[in-house]
Write an enzyme that holds these catalytic residues in place. Sequence first.
Site, mmCIF file in Angstrom:
data_model
loop_
_atom_site.group_PDB
_atom_site.id
_atom_site.type_symbol
_atom_site.label_atom_id
_atom_site.label_comp_id
_atom_site.label_asym_id
_atom_site.label_seq_id
_atom_site.Cartn_x
_atom_site.Cartn_y
_atom_site.Cartn_z
ATOM 1 N N ASP A 192 1.033 -1.132 0.019
ATOM 2 C CA ASP A 192 -0.462 0.103 0.079
ATOM 3 C C ASP A 192 0.806 0.853 0.359
ATOM 4 O O ASP A 192 1.152 1.964 1.001
ATOM 5 C CB ASP A 192 -0.966 0.328 1.107
ATOM 6 N N GLU B 165 -1.494 -0.989 -5.122
ATOM 7 C CA GLU B 165 -2.335 -0.615 -5.396
ATOM 8 C C GLU B 165 -1.992 -0.009 -7.045
ATOM 9 O O GLU B 165 -1.090 1.028 -6.408
ATOM 10 C CB GLU B 165 -2.821 -0.046 -4.089
ATOM 11 N N ASP C 78 -2.448 0.825 7.516
ATOM 12 C CA ASP C 78 -1.739 0.639 6.455
ATOM 13 C C ASP C 78 -0.969 -0.671 5.599
ATOM 14 O O ASP C 78 -0.929 -1.413 4.927
ATOM 15 C CB ASP C 78 0.082 1.904 5.797
#
Length: 173
Positions: free
Chosen positions: A8, A67, A139
């Site tokens: 992430d 991502e 996160d």
Amino acid sequence: MAIILGIDPGSRITGYGVIRQVGRQLTYLGSGCIRTKVDDLPSRLKLIYAGVTEIITQFQPDYFAIEQVFMAKNADSALKLGQARGVAIVAAVNRELPVFEYAARQVKQTVVGIGSAEKSQVQHMVRTLLKLPANPQADAADALAIAITHCHVSQNAMQMSESRLNLARGRLR
């Protein structure tokens, strides 16, 4: 068996999560955050690259999932996020890892069942799916959710390929 590293990305905090997939079973291997406490962007990018490289060395993943960039509220944030993603991807490519990208909405849909899920819902489902004793940091939970999404997407793709092959061989009707 496959080990998947989920990332992430962020210019200040980059979450990571590592899981092992054996068939349909997922096992938690590790997670955390790379925190960049310096102010200048080039130094932060260097720390992200070094951190991701260290994680790859430690866990020896087979796949790298990250991502995709979303439209940030301002262009400066989007550019910094893109640069953070870039150095993380370079760390993976330098180790010859295949890179897979997933939209945040797809990750939430896969893990929670709702594409507009809240962070707390993602944390709860990651905890449940990986049988963790507590919710991971936000996160890190997002990174684990990205890795879980890769497992589901790749497993579905493999099943579809097998079905097509069987259909071509006349085994399915």
